[in-house]
Design a protein around this motif. Structure first.
Motif, PDB file in Angstrom:
ATOM      1  N   THR A  77       0.827  -1.204   0.000  1.00 18.74           N
ATOM      2  CA  THR A  77       0.000   0.000   0.000  1.00 18.74           C
ATOM      3  C   THR A  77       0.861   1.253   0.000  1.00 18.74           C
ATOM      4  OG1 THR A  77      -1.762   1.182   1.166  1.00 18.74           O
ATOM      5  CG2 THR A  77      -0.132   0.085   2.529  1.00 18.74           C
ATOM      6  N   ALA A  78       0.278   2.323  -0.526  1.00 21.10           N
ATOM      7  CA  ALA A  78       0.929   3.633  -0.478  1.00 21.10           C
ATOM      8  C   ALA A  78       0.155   4.600   0.401  1.00 21.10           C
ATOM      9  CB  ALA A  78       1.061   4.215  -1.892  1.00 21.10           C
ATOM     10  N   ASP A  79      -1.072   4.214   0.759  1.00 21.06           N
ATOM     11  CA  ASP A  79      -1.948   5.082   1.554  1.00 21.06           C
ATOM     12  C   ASP A  79      -2.473   4.303   2.754  1.00 21.06           C
ATOM     13  OD1 ASP A  79      -1.716   6.966  -0.546  1.00 21.06           O
ATOM     14  OD2 ASP A  79      -3.389   6.025  -1.603  1.00 21.06           O
ATOM     15  N   VAL A  80      -2.638   4.995   3.862  1.00 21.09           N
ATOM     16  CA  VAL A  80      -3.180   4.340   5.053  1.00 21.09           C
ATOM     17  C   VAL A  80      -3.928   5.372   5.891  1.00 21.09           C
ATOM     18  CG1 VAL A  80      -1.137   4.728   6.496  1.00 21.09           C
ATOM     19  CG2 VAL A  80      -2.615   2.770   6.960  1.00 21.09           C
ATOM     20  N   SER A  81      -4.980   4.924   6.571  1.00 19.45           N
ATOM     21  CA  SER A  81      -5.700   5.793   7.500  1.00 19.45           C
ATOM     22  C   SER A  81      -5.994   5.014   8.765  1.00 19.45           C
ATOM     23  CB  SER A  81      -7.010   6.293   6.882  1.00 19.45           C
ATOM     24  OG  SER A  81      -7.937   5.241   6.714  1.00 19.45           O
ATOM     25  N   VAL A  82      -6.065   5.717   9.876  1.00 20.38           N
ATOM     26  CA  VAL A  82      -6.430   5.111  11.144  1.00 20.38           C
ATOM     27  C   VAL A  82      -7.277   6.115  11.916  1.00 20.38           C
ATOM     28  CG1 VAL A  82      -4.276   5.904  12.248  1.00 20.38           C
ATOM     29  CG2 VAL A  82      -5.564   3.990  13.242  1.00 20.38           C
ATOM     30  N   ALA A  83      -8.338   5.614  12.541  1.00 16.64           N
ATOM     31  CA  ALA A  83      -9.249   6.494  13.267  1.00 16.64           C
ATOM     32  C   ALA A  83      -9.674   5.835  14.573  1.00 16.64           C
ATOM     33  CB  ALA A  83     -10.476   6.833  12.418  1.00 16.64           C
ATOM     34  N   ALA A  84     -10.009   6.659  15.546  1.00 17.93           N
ATOM     35  CA  ALA A  84     -10.497   6.185  16.844  1.00 17.93           C
ATOM     36  C   ALA A  84     -11.745   6.974  17.198  1.00 17.93           C
ATOM     37  CB  ALA A  84      -9.427   6.375  17.916  1.00 17.93           C
ATOM     38  N   ASP A  85     -12.815   6.251  17.519  1.00 17.84           N
ATOM     39  CA  ASP A  85     -14.073   6.873  17.922  1.00 17.84           C
ATOM     40  C   ASP A  85     -14.314   6.563  19.392  1.00 17.84           C
ATOM     41  OD1 ASP A  85     -14.577   7.566  15.171  1.00 17.84           O
ATOM     42  OD2 ASP A  85     -15.202   5.491  14.858  1.00 17.84           O
ATOM     43  N   PHE A  86     -14.689   7.578  20.156  1.00 18.00           N
ATOM     44  CA  PHE A  86     -14.924   7.343  21.582  1.00 18.00           C
ATOM     45  C   PHE A  86     -15.764   8.474  22.185  1.00 18.00           C
ATOM     46  CE2 PHE A  86     -10.841   9.425  20.899  1.00 18.00           C
ATOM     47  CZ  PHE A  86     -10.887  10.536  21.728  1.00 18.00           C
ATOM     48  N   PRO A  87     -16.553   8.137  23.217  1.00 18.23           N
ATOM     49  CA  PRO A  87     -17.213   9.202  23.977  1.00 18.23           C
ATOM     50  C   PRO A  87     -16.201   9.852  24.903  1.00 18.23           C
ATOM     51  CG  PRO A  87     -17.755   7.079  24.915  1.00 18.23           C
ATOM     52  CD  PRO A  87     -16.922   6.802  23.696  1.00 18.23           C
ATOM     53  N   TYR A  88     -16.372  11.139  25.134  1.00 22.14           N
ATOM     54  CA  TYR A  88     -15.443  11.861  26.002  1.00 22.14           C
ATOM     55  C   TYR A  88     -16.259  12.682  26.991  1.00 22.14           C
ATOM     56  CZ  TYR A  88     -11.522  14.719  27.532  1.00 22.14           C
ATOM     57  OH  TYR A  88     -10.554  15.339  28.296  1.00 22.14           O
ATOM     58  N   LEU A  89     -15.890  12.600  28.257  1.00 26.78           N
ATOM     59  CA  LEU A  89     -16.619  13.306  29.299  1.00 26.78           C
ATOM     60  C   LEU A  89     -15.964  14.653  29.573  1.00 26.78           C
ATOM     61  CD1 LEU A  89     -17.434  10.452  31.856  1.00 26.78           C
ATOM     62  CD2 LEU A  89     -18.912  11.453  30.113  1.00 26.78           C
ATOM     63  N   LEU A  90     -16.712  15.732  29.280  1.00 27.78           N
ATOM     64  CA  LEU A  90     -16.284  17.084  29.625  1.00 27.78           C
ATOM     65  C   LEU A  90     -16.759  17.404  31.032  1.00 27.78           C
ATOM     66  CD1 LEU A  90     -17.422  18.837  26.338  1.00 27.78           C
ATOM     67  CD2 LEU A  90     -15.057  18.367  26.969  1.00 27.78           C
ATOM     68  N   ALA A 135      -8.476  11.044  13.726  1.00 22.86           N
ATOM     69  CA  ALA A 135      -8.067  10.313  12.525  1.00 22.86           C
ATOM     70  C   ALA A 135      -6.772  10.883  11.982  1.00 22.86           C
ATOM     71  CB  ALA A 135      -9.156  10.375  11.448  1.00 22.86           C
ATOM     72  N   SER A 136      -5.947   9.999  11.449  1.00 20.65           N
ATOM     73  CA  SER A 136      -4.737  10.392  10.719  1.00 20.65           C
ATOM     74  C   SER A 136      -4.733   9.646   9.398  1.00 20.65           C
ATOM     75  CB  SER A 136      -3.473  10.086  11.514  1.00 20.65           C
ATOM     76  OG  SER A 136      -3.378  10.929  12.655  1.00 20.65           O
ATOM     77  N   VAL A 137      -4.451  10.372   8.332  1.00 25.62           N
ATOM     78  CA  VAL A 137      -4.501   9.818   6.979  1.00 25.62           C
ATOM     79  C   VAL A 137      -3.197  10.141   6.266  1.00 25.62           C
ATOM     80  CG1 VAL A 137      -5.716   9.834   4.768  1.00 25.62           C
ATOM     81  CG2 VAL A 137      -7.008  10.127   6.904  1.00 25.62           C
ATOM     82  N   LEU A 140      -9.657  15.995  13.715  1.00 31.58           N
ATOM     83  CA  LEU A 140     -10.382  15.847  14.972  1.00 31.58           C
ATOM     84  C   LEU A 140     -11.834  16.213  14.718  1.00 31.58           C
ATOM     85  CD1 LEU A 140     -10.362  15.351  18.066  1.00 31.58           C
ATOM     86  CD2 LEU A 140      -9.855  17.786  18.346  1.00 31.58           C
ATOM     87  N   THR A 141     -12.750  15.338  15.147  1.00 32.75           N
ATOM     88  CA  THR A 141     -14.182  15.567  14.977  1.00 32.75           C
ATOM     89  C   THR A 141     -14.857  15.522  16.336  1.00 32.75           C
ATOM     90  OG1 THR A 141     -14.206  14.559  12.778  1.00 32.75           O
ATOM     91  CG2 THR A 141     -16.314  14.732  13.908  1.00 32.75           C
ATOM     92  N   ARG A 186     -18.136  19.132   1.584  1.00 31.93           N
ATOM     93  CA  ARG A 186     -19.480  18.875   2.070  1.00 31.93           C
ATOM     94  C   ARG A 186     -19.757  17.380   2.117  1.00 31.93           C
ATOM     95  NH1 ARG A 186     -25.066  21.433   1.017  1.00 31.93           N
ATOM     96  NH2 ARG A 186     -26.443  19.650   1.072  1.00 31.93           N
ATOM     97  N   GLY A 187     -20.280  16.946   3.256  1.00 30.77           N
ATOM     98  CA  GLY A 187     -20.687  15.555   3.399  1.00 30.77           C
ATOM     99  C   GLY A 187     -19.591  14.634   3.898  1.00 30.77           C
ATOM    100  N   ILE A 188     -18.339  15.074   3.906  1.00 28.81           N
ATOM    101  CA  ILE A 188     -17.240  14.220   4.379  1.00 28.81           C
ATOM    102  C   ILE A 188     -17.041  14.501   5.873  1.00 28.81           C
ATOM    103  CG2 ILE A 188     -14.826  13.579   4.097  1.00 28.81           C
ATOM    104  CD1 ILE A 188     -14.957  14.567   1.250  1.00 28.81           C
ATOM    105  N   LEU A 189     -17.772  13.750   6.700  1.00 31.09           N
ATOM    106  CA  LEU A 189     -17.718  13.984   8.130  1.00 31.09           C
ATOM    107  C   LEU A 189     -17.025  12.852   8.870  1.00 31.09           C
ATOM    108  CD1 LEU A 189     -21.314  15.391   8.572  1.00 31.09           C
ATOM    109  CD2 LEU A 189     -19.203  16.671   8.385  1.00 31.09           C
ATOM    110  N   THR A 190     -16.772  11.738   8.201  1.00 28.64           N
ATOM    111  CA  THR A 190     -15.983  10.660   8.782  1.00 28.64           C
ATOM    112  C   THR A 190     -14.885  10.319   7.797  1.00 28.64           C
ATOM    113  OG1 THR A 190     -17.457   9.006   7.838  1.00 28.64           O
ATOM    114  CG2 THR A 190     -17.920   9.719  10.079  1.00 28.64           C
ATOM    115  N   LEU A 191     -13.793   9.852   8.315  1.00 37.35           N
ATOM    116  CA  LEU A 191     -12.611   9.628   7.479  1.00 37.35           C
ATOM    117  C   LEU A 191     -12.210   8.174   7.527  1.00 37.35           C
ATOM    118  CD1 LEU A 191     -11.117  12.748   9.016  1.00 37.35           C
ATOM    119  CD2 LEU A 191     -11.368  12.546   6.562  1.00 37.35           C
ATOM    120  N   GLY A 192     -11.683   7.703   6.419  1.00 37.59           N
ATOM    121  CA  GLY A 192     -11.211   6.342   6.358  1.00 37.59           C
ATOM    122  C   GLY A 192     -12.260   5.412   5.771  1.00 37.59           C
TER     123      GLY A 192
END
Length: 322
Positions: free
Chosen positions: A97-110, A130-132, A142-143, A316-322
């Protein structure tokens, strides 16, 4: 152990077509992240994808989970971005591969403090990091998704007391002091409000000090009023007045302007975009803002949406990555 066949490394017997994205989802683990108060562990659901060269049959799927866990163990100080994971995953896939992405989804308590009674209570927001790595360039994102409050400006204007007075009543009110007259004129019969689900994605600059807490505060200040997980009656009075007036009256009857106030979904989007535009090139490279208002006066599932972007890399419309 006997030599087991490695089918994914075969180079014959399959269509030699390029695959844009292949990978693994729902890798659940404790992810250490950096915050202004130090390192904090969150329970994350991780996903990683890569492109696949047309000459290679498949990727080594097990390397994704093994590489992610290894890098996390070797990074005791935690992560500001997932770029170290993306680098390690790129190496783990060899030359497939020449391209890679990694993402982590989690709830965060403020940790919030209620505006009047000062009670500390956590508020959960949804976070995605996410990092791409694509075309030789690493990009970090960051989302945040949070729920705030909006109050309809049209509804307030229609129900204002000053719009429902006859000539004699107006003449009597004009005899009052300017301060009392202003209070009467800004009062009304109410205004409907709604929950606003606000999703904002930013592309982080290389040396960004953008924080989740600061990000969330910027968003909540752009709504009619922040929401809280706990509200006592004095706090509820504050939220009601801030969303209706853009400020509140203290026990002495003195008005304090704090922002907020009646806002359409378009107002919230523009307010957030203005704040983010001030950060462009210093802490962020791009942003996209998506606001959805869940209307409270319709029996049907009517929503109002608005989207705005700086338009550099996030579209527009690109709200998640990977």
């Amino acid at each position: 152990m006997r030599n087991l066949p490695d089918v994914q490394k075969e180079t014959k017997g399959f269509p030699h077509l390029y695959i844009e994205s292949v990978g693994t989802e729902n890798i659940r683990l404790q992810l250490p992240i950096c915050t202004p108060d130090g390192m904090e562990y969150v329970l994350a659901s991780m996903r990683s994808y890569c492109s696949l060269d047309e000459s290679v049959k498949g990727i080594n799927m097990s390397r994704i989970g093994r590489t992610i866990r290894r890098v996390i163990e070797e990074t005791p100080d935690g992560f500001r971005t997932l770029a170290p994971l993306a680098d390690a995953l790129l190496a783990a896939h060899d030359e497939a591969t020449a391209d890679v992405s990694v993402a982590a989804d989690f709830p965060y308590l403020l940790q919030q403090i209620t505006p009047v009674t000062g009670i500390s209570a956590p508020k959960a927001v949804e976070i995605s990091m996410a990092s791409v790595f694509e075309n030789g360039v690493m990009k970090n994102y960051l989302t945040i998704e949070t729920t705030e409050m909006s109050l309809c400006p049209c509804s307030k204007e229609l129900s204002l007391l000053k719009n429902n007075l006859n000539a004699e009543e107006k003449a009597e009110i004009e005899k009052l002091s300017p301060e009392l007259r202003e209070k009467i004129y800004q009062s009304g019969f109410g205004a409907h409000n709604q929950k606003s689900t606000i999703t904002v994605t930013v592309e982080l600059a290389e040396s960004s000090d953008f924080t989740i807490a600061g990000f969330a505060e910027m968003i909540s200040e752009s709504a009619s009023s922040p929401t809280y997980s706990i509200l006592k009656r004095p706090d509820e009075k504050w939220v009601t007045e801030v969303s209706y007036l853009g400020g509140y009256y203290d026990e002495a009857g003195v008005f304090h302007e704090v922002g907020g106030g009646p806002k359409f979904v378009e107002d919230i989007v523009r307010s957030i975009a203005l704040k983010l535009s001030e950060c462009l090139d210093d802490t962020i490279r791009d942003y996209i803002v998506y606001v959805k208002n869940y209307e409270s006066i319709h029996s049907d599932g009517i929503v109002a949406t608005a989207i705005m972007s700086a338009g550099r890399s996030l579209k527009r419309g690109i709200l998640t990555l990977g």
